[in-house]
Design a protein around this motif. Structure first.
Motif, PDB file in Angstrom:
ATOM      1  N   GLY A 121       9.611  40.307  28.656  1.00  0.00           N
ATOM      2  CA  GLY A 121      10.085  39.189  28.999  1.00  0.00           C
ATOM      3  C   GLY A 121      11.629  38.624  28.209  1.00  0.00           C
ATOM      4  N   ALA A 122      11.834  39.350  27.469  1.00  0.00           N
ATOM      5  CA  ALA A 122      13.409  38.828  26.841  1.00  0.00           C
ATOM      6  C   ALA A 122      14.374  38.218  27.929  1.00  0.00           C
ATOM      7  CB  ALA A 122      13.998  39.493  26.013  1.00  0.00           C
ATOM      8  N   PRO A 123      14.487  39.099  29.000  1.00  0.00           N
ATOM      9  CA  PRO A 123      15.643  38.578  30.103  1.00  0.00           C
ATOM     10  C   PRO A 123      15.687  37.646  31.160  1.00  0.00           C
ATOM     11  CG  PRO A 123      15.681  41.094  30.639  1.00  0.00           C
ATOM     12  CD  PRO A 123      14.288  40.429  29.351  1.00  0.00           C
ATOM     13  N   VAL A 124      13.500  37.314  31.692  1.00  0.00           N
ATOM     14  CA  VAL A 124      13.434  35.912  31.814  1.00  0.00           C
ATOM     15  C   VAL A 124      13.825  35.046  30.462  1.00  0.00           C
ATOM     16  CG1 VAL A 124      11.439  35.119  33.212  1.00  0.00           C
ATOM     17  CG2 VAL A 124      12.204  37.458  33.234  1.00  0.00           C
ATOM     18  N   MET A 125      13.216  35.317  29.477  1.00  0.00           N
ATOM     19  CA  MET A 125      13.439  33.712  29.267  1.00  0.00           C
ATOM     20  C   MET A 125      14.100  33.548  28.847  1.00  0.00           C
ATOM     21  SD  MET A 125      11.702  34.597  25.276  1.00  0.00           S
ATOM     22  CE  MET A 125      10.273  34.944  25.506  1.00  0.00           C
ATOM     23  N   ALA A 126      15.555  34.709  28.680  1.00  0.00           N
ATOM     24  CA  ALA A 126      16.911  33.869  28.399  1.00  0.00           C
ATOM     25  C   ALA A 126      17.813  33.460  29.328  1.00  0.00           C
ATOM     26  CB  ALA A 126      17.754  35.440  28.039  1.00  0.00           C
ATOM     27  N   ALA A 127      17.285  33.519  30.741  1.00  0.00           N
ATOM     28  CA  ALA A 127      17.633  33.186  32.223  1.00  0.00           C
ATOM     29  C   ALA A 127      17.092  31.859  31.962  1.00  0.00           C
ATOM     30  CB  ALA A 127      17.192  33.401  33.379  1.00  0.00           C
ATOM     31  N   ALA A 128      15.756  31.739  31.457  1.00  0.00           N
ATOM     32  CA  ALA A 128      15.079  30.114  31.694  1.00  0.00           C
ATOM     33  C   ALA A 128      15.515  29.965  30.804  1.00  0.00           C
ATOM     34  CB  ALA A 128      13.160  30.340  31.377  1.00  0.00           C
ATOM     35  N   MET A 129      15.655  29.723  29.572  1.00  0.00           N
ATOM     36  CA  MET A 129      16.706  29.396  28.855  1.00  0.00           C
ATOM     37  C   MET A 129      17.565  28.488  28.884  1.00  0.00           C
ATOM     38  SD  MET A 129      15.710  31.255  24.816  1.00  0.00           S
ATOM     39  CE  MET A 129      16.436  30.852  24.323  1.00  0.00           C
ATOM     40  N   ARG A 130      18.604  29.767  29.225  1.00  0.00           N
ATOM     41  CA  ARG A 130      20.048  29.428  29.439  1.00  0.00           C
ATOM     42  C   ARG A 130      19.345  28.045  30.881  1.00  0.00           C
ATOM     43  NH1 ARG A 130      21.292  33.819  30.493  1.00  0.00           N
ATOM     44  NH2 ARG A 130      22.846  34.200  29.149  1.00  0.00           N
ATOM     45  N   ARG A 131      19.035  27.262  31.651  1.00  0.00           N
ATOM     46  CA  ARG A 131      18.824  26.605  32.421  1.00  0.00           C
ATOM     47  C   ARG A 131      18.125  24.853  32.147  1.00  0.00           C
ATOM     48  NH1 ARG A 131      16.565  30.815  35.647  1.00  0.00           N
ATOM     49  NH2 ARG A 131      14.693  29.979  34.590  1.00  0.00           N
ATOM     50  N   ALA A 132      17.207  25.391  30.998  1.00  0.00           N
ATOM     51  CA  ALA A 132      16.291  24.616  30.397  1.00  0.00           C
ATOM     52  C   ALA A 132      17.321  23.785  28.936  1.00  0.00           C
ATOM     53  CB  ALA A 132      15.366  24.814  29.416  1.00  0.00           C
ATOM     54  N   ASN A 133      18.339  24.558  28.889  1.00  0.00           N
ATOM     55  CA  ASN A 133      19.362  23.978  27.985  1.00  0.00           C
ATOM     56  C   ASN A 133      20.792  23.711  28.946  1.00  0.00           C
ATOM     57  OD1 ASN A 133      18.168  25.097  25.539  1.00  0.00           O
ATOM     58  ND2 ASN A 133      19.657  27.030  25.329  1.00  0.00           N
ATOM     59  N   ALA A 134      20.897  24.104  29.364  1.00  0.00           N
ATOM     60  CA  ALA A 134      21.385  22.816  30.598  1.00  0.00           C
ATOM     61  C   ALA A 134      20.648  21.841  31.191  1.00  0.00           C
ATOM     62  CB  ALA A 134      21.890  23.675  31.866  1.00  0.00           C
ATOM     63  N   GLN A 135      19.595  21.518  31.610  1.00  0.00           N
ATOM     64  CA  GLN A 135      19.345  20.014  31.836  1.00  0.00           C
ATOM     65  C   GLN A 135      19.052  19.227  30.582  1.00  0.00           C
ATOM     66  OE1 GLN A 135      15.615  21.734  33.588  1.00  0.00           O
ATOM     67  NE2 GLN A 135      16.381  22.543  35.732  1.00  0.00           N
ATOM     68  N   ASP A 136      18.547  20.018  29.216  1.00  0.00           N
ATOM     69  CA  ASP A 136      18.929  18.968  28.068  1.00  0.00           C
ATOM     70  C   ASP A 136      19.830  18.747  28.256  1.00  0.00           C
ATOM     71  OD1 ASP A 136      15.512  20.177  27.701  1.00  0.00           O
ATOM     72  OD2 ASP A 136      16.414  21.365  26.653  1.00  0.00           O
ATOM     73  N   LEU A 137      20.770  19.250  28.240  1.00  0.00           N
ATOM     74  CA  LEU A 137      22.250  19.167  27.780  1.00  0.00           C
ATOM     75  C   LEU A 137      22.461  17.609  29.024  1.00  0.00           C
ATOM     76  CD1 LEU A 137      24.359  21.671  26.662  1.00  0.00           C
ATOM     77  CD2 LEU A 137      23.808  20.582  25.265  1.00  0.00           C
ATOM     78  N   ALA A 138      21.879  17.644  29.861  1.00  0.00           N
ATOM     79  CA  ALA A 138      22.291  17.196  30.942  1.00  0.00           C
ATOM     80  C   ALA A 138      21.876  15.664  30.635  1.00  0.00           C
ATOM     81  CB  ALA A 138      22.497  17.646  31.992  1.00  0.00           C
ATOM     82  N   ALA A 139      20.910  15.771  30.309  1.00  0.00           N
ATOM     83  CA  ALA A 139      20.150  15.043  29.796  1.00  0.00           C
ATOM     84  C   ALA A 139      20.124  13.583  28.972  1.00  0.00           C
ATOM     85  CB  ALA A 139      18.525  14.987  29.351  1.00  0.00           C
ATOM     86  N   LEU A 140      20.955  14.745  27.862  1.00  0.00           N
ATOM     87  CA  LEU A 140      21.893  14.107  26.182  1.00  0.00           C
ATOM     88  C   LEU A 140      23.214  13.221  27.296  1.00  0.00           C
ATOM     89  CD1 LEU A 140      21.959  13.718  23.269  1.00  0.00           C
ATOM     90  CD2 LEU A 140      22.780  15.808  23.646  1.00  0.00           C
ATOM     91  N   LYS A 141      23.789  13.536  27.908  1.00  0.00           N
ATOM     92  CA  LYS A 141      24.563  12.943  28.352  1.00  0.00           C
ATOM     93  C   LYS A 141      24.545  11.607  29.223  1.00  0.00           C
ATOM     94  CE  LYS A 141      29.047  13.657  31.689  1.00  0.00           C
ATOM     95  NZ  LYS A 141      29.667  13.884  31.222  1.00  0.00           N
ATOM     96  N   ARG A 142      23.453  11.751  30.034  1.00  0.00           N
ATOM     97  CA  ARG A 142      22.944  10.614  30.461  1.00  0.00           C
ATOM     98  C   ARG A 142      22.834   9.534  29.222  1.00  0.00           C
ATOM     99  NH1 ARG A 142      20.578  14.556  33.851  1.00  0.00           N
ATOM    100  NH2 ARG A 142      18.660  14.220  33.177  1.00  0.00           N
ATOM    101  N   ILE A 143      22.372   9.740  28.276  1.00  0.00           N
ATOM    102  CA  ILE A 143      21.710   8.891  27.820  1.00  0.00           C
ATOM    103  C   ILE A 143      22.640   8.355  26.986  1.00  0.00           C
ATOM    104  CG2 ILE A 143      20.213   8.748  25.545  1.00  0.00           C
ATOM    105  CD1 ILE A 143      18.414  11.137  26.479  1.00  0.00           C
ATOM    106  N   LEU A 144      23.504   8.959  26.509  1.00  0.00           N
ATOM    107  CA  LEU A 144      24.644   8.791  25.470  1.00  0.00           C
ATOM    108  C   LEU A 144      25.479   7.948  26.388  1.00  0.00           C
ATOM    109  CD1 LEU A 144      25.050  11.298  23.388  1.00  0.00           C
ATOM    110  CD2 LEU A 144      24.028   9.588  22.098  1.00  0.00           C
ATOM    111  N   GLU A 145      25.909   8.985  28.173  1.00  0.00           N
ATOM    112  CA  GLU A 145      27.000   7.628  28.293  1.00  0.00           C
ATOM    113  C   GLU A 145      26.309   6.079  29.122  1.00  0.00           C
ATOM    114  OE1 GLU A 145      28.632  10.713  31.111  1.00  0.00           O
ATOM    115  OE2 GLU A 145      29.809  11.509  29.444  1.00  0.00           O
ATOM    116  N   GLN A 146      25.356   6.199  28.678  1.00  0.00           N
ATOM    117  CA  GLN A 146      24.345   5.029  30.036  1.00  0.00           C
ATOM    118  C   GLN A 146      24.855   3.235  28.622  1.00  0.00           C
ATOM    119  OE1 GLN A 146      21.040   4.806  29.312  1.00  0.00           O
ATOM    120  NE2 GLN A 146      19.946   6.454  30.727  1.00  0.00           N
TER     121      GLN A 146
END
Length: 146
Positions: A121-146
């Motif tokens: 499942g590595a290709p599926v895992m990589a795609a899911a990780m990419r989505r999750a990482n983008a969401q996590d970084l967006a959350a970090l941005k929201r927290i720090l820019e408040q």
């Protein structure tokens, strides 16, 4: 063998030292990593080379428990941590670079080589990780820019 190498970055409108201090503190992880539900220090804080931190996450419908060891730490610039436990040894790297006068580009890289069933499942895992990482970084941005 198929490996996973996911690179994601975001620009955060905060000074590099502030972004790096918040993001590199394991005690803040559950605030910005959506899939990580628990963090426990295995060595005494603060984070330094050799520190071990246990994480519990839910990813792709599974509970994952793993312990990272900090391999490199250049405060305000770079953090590398890795684990050799479980079916998916992983290395996570954070880097922080100045992006103008008061902004920071944070890059998050996850790479590893799944074994056994996880390898299929590595290709599926990589795609899911990419989505999750983008969401996590967006959350970090929201927290720090408040």
């Amino acid at each position: 063998m198929t490996g996973v190498d996911v690179l994601t970055s975001i620009v955060i409108a905060r000074p590099r030292d502030e972004v790096a201090a918040f993001a590199s503190d394991p005690d803040n992880v559950t605030r910005w990593y959506r899939n990580i539900v628990a963090v426990e220090w295995r060595t005494e804080p603060p984070a330094r080379v050799g520190s071990r931190i246990a994480f519990v996450a839910h990813f792709l419908g599974r509970r994952l428990a793993y312990t990272y060891e900090i391999r490199e730490l250049d405060p305000g610039r770079r953090l590398v941590m890795s684990t050799a436990e479980g079916p998916f040894p992983m290395e996570t790297t954070y880097t922080w670079d100045d992006e103008g006068a008061a902004a920071t580009r944070m890059t998050l890289r996850n790479r590893g080589t799944p074994s056994g069933f996880a390898r299929i499942g590595a290709p599926v895992m990589a795609a899911a990780m990419r989505r999750a990482n983008a969401q996590d970084l967006a959350a970090l941005k929201r927290i720090l820019e408040q």
